[in-house]
Write a protein that holds these residues in place. Sequence first.
Motif, PDB file in Angstrom:
ATOM      1  N   GLN A 152       8.376  -7.270  13.109  1.00  0.00           N
ATOM      2  CA  GLN A 152       7.897  -8.651  13.079  1.00  0.00           C
ATOM      3  C   GLN A 152       6.401  -8.664  13.381  1.00  0.00           C
ATOM      4  N   PRO A 153       5.562  -8.680  12.345  1.00  0.00           N
ATOM      5  CA  PRO A 153       4.112  -8.597  12.578  1.00  0.00           C
ATOM      6  C   PRO A 153       3.583  -9.799  13.346  1.00  0.00           C
ATOM      7  N   ASN A 154       2.728  -9.521  14.316  1.00  0.00           N
ATOM      8  CA  ASN A 154       2.071 -10.597  15.064  1.00  0.00           C
ATOM      9  C   ASN A 154       0.583 -10.343  15.261  1.00  0.00           C
ATOM     10  N   THR A 155       0.101  -9.249  14.664  1.00  0.00           N
ATOM     11  CA  THR A 155      -1.315  -8.891  14.756  1.00  0.00           C
ATOM     12  C   THR A 155      -1.797  -8.499  13.371  1.00  0.00           C
ATOM     13  N   PHE A 156      -2.794  -9.206  12.869  1.00  0.00           N
ATOM     14  CA  PHE A 156      -3.313  -8.964  11.526  1.00  0.00           C
ATOM     15  C   PHE A 156      -4.776  -8.564  11.626  1.00  0.00           C
ATOM     16  N   ILE A 157      -5.107  -7.385  11.093  1.00  0.00           N
ATOM     17  CA  ILE A 157      -6.467  -6.873  11.186  1.00  0.00           C
ATOM     18  C   ILE A 157      -7.067  -6.825   9.776  1.00  0.00           C
ATOM     19  N   PRO A 158      -8.100  -7.632   9.494  1.00  0.00           N
ATOM     20  CA  PRO A 158      -8.739  -7.590   8.179  1.00  0.00           C
ATOM     21  C   PRO A 158      -9.318  -6.201   7.900  1.00  0.00           C
ATOM     22  N   VAL A 159      -9.205  -5.773   6.659  1.00  0.00           N
ATOM     23  CA  VAL A 159      -9.749  -4.483   6.234  1.00  0.00           C
ATOM     24  C   VAL A 159     -10.565  -4.681   4.967  1.00  0.00           C
ATOM     25  N   SER A 160     -11.441  -3.743   4.689  1.00  0.00           N
ATOM     26  CA  SER A 160     -12.319  -3.840   3.523  1.00  0.00           C
ATOM     27  C   SER A 160     -11.623  -3.317   2.270  1.00  0.00           C
ATOM     28  N   SER A 161     -12.157  -3.702   1.119  1.00  0.00           N
ATOM     29  CA  SER A 161     -11.610  -3.184  -0.143  1.00  0.00           C
ATOM     30  C   SER A 161     -11.819  -1.678  -0.240  1.00  0.00           C
ATOM     31  N   GLN A 162     -12.959  -1.189   0.316  1.00  0.00           N
ATOM     32  CA  GLN A 162     -13.207   0.250   0.326  1.00  0.00           C
ATOM     33  C   GLN A 162     -12.150   0.982   1.150  1.00  0.00           C
ATOM     34  N   ALA A 163     -11.694   0.330   2.233  1.00  0.00           N
ATOM     35  CA  ALA A 163     -10.676   0.935   3.092  1.00  0.00           C
ATOM     36  C   ALA A 163      -9.338   1.033   2.370  1.00  0.00           C
ATOM     37  N   VAL A 164      -9.004   0.025   1.582  1.00  0.00           N
ATOM     38  CA  VAL A 164      -7.764   0.068   0.796  1.00  0.00           C
ATOM     39  C   VAL A 164      -7.844   1.199  -0.217  1.00  0.00           C
ATOM     40  N   ASP A 165      -8.980   1.353  -0.868  1.00  0.00           N
ATOM     41  CA  ASP A 165      -9.178   2.457  -1.824  1.00  0.00           C
ATOM     42  C   ASP A 165      -9.029   3.805  -1.119  1.00  0.00           C
ATOM     43  N   ALA A 166      -9.613   3.917   0.082  1.00  0.00           N
ATOM     44  CA  ALA A 166      -9.548   5.176   0.838  1.00  0.00           C
ATOM     45  C   ALA A 166      -8.104   5.491   1.235  1.00  0.00           C
ATOM     46  N   LYS A 167      -7.363   4.461   1.596  1.00  0.00           N
ATOM     47  CA  LYS A 167      -5.945   4.653   1.953  1.00  0.00           C
ATOM     48  C   LYS A 167      -5.180   5.235   0.772  1.00  0.00           C
ATOM     49  N   ILE A 168      -5.381   4.677  -0.423  1.00  0.00           N
ATOM     50  CA  ILE A 168      -4.700   5.178  -1.621  1.00  0.00           C
ATOM     51  C   ILE A 168      -5.118   6.621  -1.899  1.00  0.00           C
ATOM     52  N   ALA A 169      -6.417   6.893  -1.772  1.00  0.00           N
ATOM     53  CA  ALA A 169      -6.913   8.251  -2.018  1.00  0.00           C
ATOM     54  C   ALA A 169      -6.333   9.241  -1.014  1.00  0.00           C
ATOM     55  N   ALA A 170      -6.220   8.824   0.246  1.00  0.00           N
ATOM     56  CA  ALA A 170      -5.678   9.707   1.285  1.00  0.00           C
ATOM     57  C   ALA A 170      -4.208  10.004   1.030  1.00  0.00           C
ATOM     58  N   LEU A 171      -3.448   9.015   0.589  1.00  0.00           N
ATOM     59  CA  LEU A 171      -2.046   9.240   0.251  1.00  0.00           C
ATOM     60  C   LEU A 171      -1.914  10.148  -0.963  1.00  0.00           C
ATOM     61  N   GLY A 172      -2.885  10.058  -1.865  1.00  0.00           N
ATOM     62  CA  GLY A 172      -2.865  10.883  -3.061  1.00  0.00           C
ATOM     63  C   GLY A 172      -3.051  12.363  -2.796  1.00  0.00           C
ATOM     64  N   MET A 173      -3.443  12.732  -1.587  1.00  0.00           N
ATOM     65  CA  MET A 173      -3.586  14.141  -1.218  1.00  0.00           C
ATOM     66  C   MET A 173      -2.234  14.823  -1.072  1.00  0.00           C
ATOM     67  N   TYR A 174      -1.183  14.044  -0.871  1.00  0.00           N
ATOM     68  CA  TYR A 174       0.152  14.602  -0.651  1.00  0.00           C
ATOM     69  C   TYR A 174       0.953  14.670  -1.947  1.00  0.00           C
ATOM     70  N   GLU A 175       1.882  15.608  -1.979  1.00  0.00           N
ATOM     71  CA  GLU A 175       2.827  15.681  -3.089  1.00  0.00           C
ATOM     72  C   GLU A 175       3.872  14.572  -2.963  1.00  0.00           C
ATOM     73  N   ASN A 176       4.111  13.873  -4.047  1.00  0.00           N
ATOM     74  CA  ASN A 176       5.279  12.999  -4.166  1.00  0.00           C
ATOM     75  C   ASN A 176       5.327  11.868  -3.137  1.00  0.00           C
ATOM     76  N   VAL A 177       4.171  11.386  -2.693  1.00  0.00           N
ATOM     77  CA  VAL A 177       4.156  10.208  -1.817  1.00  0.00           C
ATOM     78  C   VAL A 177       4.013   8.952  -2.663  1.00  0.00           C
ATOM     79  N   ILE A 178       2.984   8.908  -3.508  1.00  0.00           N
ATOM     80  CA  ILE A 178       2.811   7.768  -4.402  1.00  0.00           C
ATOM     81  C   ILE A 178       3.775   7.923  -5.575  1.00  0.00           C
ATOM     82  N   ARG A 179       4.607   6.897  -5.781  1.00  0.00           N
ATOM     83  CA  ARG A 179       5.665   6.949  -6.790  1.00  0.00           C
ATOM     84  C   ARG A 179       5.402   5.922  -7.895  1.00  0.00           C
ATOM     85  N   PRO A 180       6.129   6.008  -9.000  1.00  0.00           N
ATOM     86  CA  PRO A 180       5.972   5.014 -10.079  1.00  0.00           C
ATOM     87  C   PRO A 180       6.528   3.648  -9.656  1.00  0.00           C
ATOM     88  N   VAL A 181       6.007   2.605 -10.291  1.00  0.00           N
ATOM     89  CA  VAL A 181       6.563   1.255 -10.151  1.00  0.00           C
ATOM     90  C   VAL A 181       8.038   1.306 -10.589  1.00  0.00           C
TER      91      VAL A 181
END
Length: 227
Positions: free
Chosen positions: A161-190
């Motif tokens: 149950q979220p009760n704390t919301f922390i704004p993040v930058s668009s660059q940070a969202v891109d970095a998150k996706i890139a960091a997940l992309g370092m792993y095998e089989n984490v990012i999956r198809p729609v």
Amino acid sequence: MRHLFVVAHPDDEVLGAGAFIYDAAKRGDEIGVMVLNTCDTTRYEDDRTKIVKDLLESHKILGIKHYYGCEYLDSNFHNADHREMVQKIEAVIREFLPDTIFTQSPGDINTDHYWTAATCMEAFRLWQRGREQIKPIKALYLMEVQSSTDWALNPAIKVFQPNTFIPVSSQAVDAKIAALGMYENVIRPVPHPRSEEALRSLPVLRGAQCGSQYAEAFECVFRKVDV
């Protein structure tokens, strides 16, 4: 500020807070990550050591400088020595001296996440026990992990149950996706919850809930405020 993330598996800290971590590191905060399982038996069957290499590459993208690893077996935390696990987390708390701690949601469908949360919450009280002088911790937060927190199906267990919301930058969202992309089989198809589309959509939703373009959400279960 010093933020410690105590997670079950490689990539959990990225899924739960990768964008926050990136922005926090960029502004000069120190980030520590403790991973209890670094020997995943469901991936990297050709080379069990490669997952740690990918973890460290992922950390470079996000600006994480402090890493602590253990080798508890995945999907088997319930058979681990509970007291030993607590003591290992306590040792990292003594060394890293965090201001805040982030860990898994105990309501997740993945039982390793439950045991991680349970042991982390016990270790978190280290500074309150009065047995030693240690820096007080200001807050304890739970994270949401897509494809685990959102699949919490047991109606007898309290869900995230979220009760704390922390704004993040668009660059940070891109970095998150890139960091997940370092792993095998984490990012999956729609339409998997860890598809790139879904991973980008959740920060938009959490941002809309708090009046920001993008955000990551957490459940604060302890916060110490000096007035």
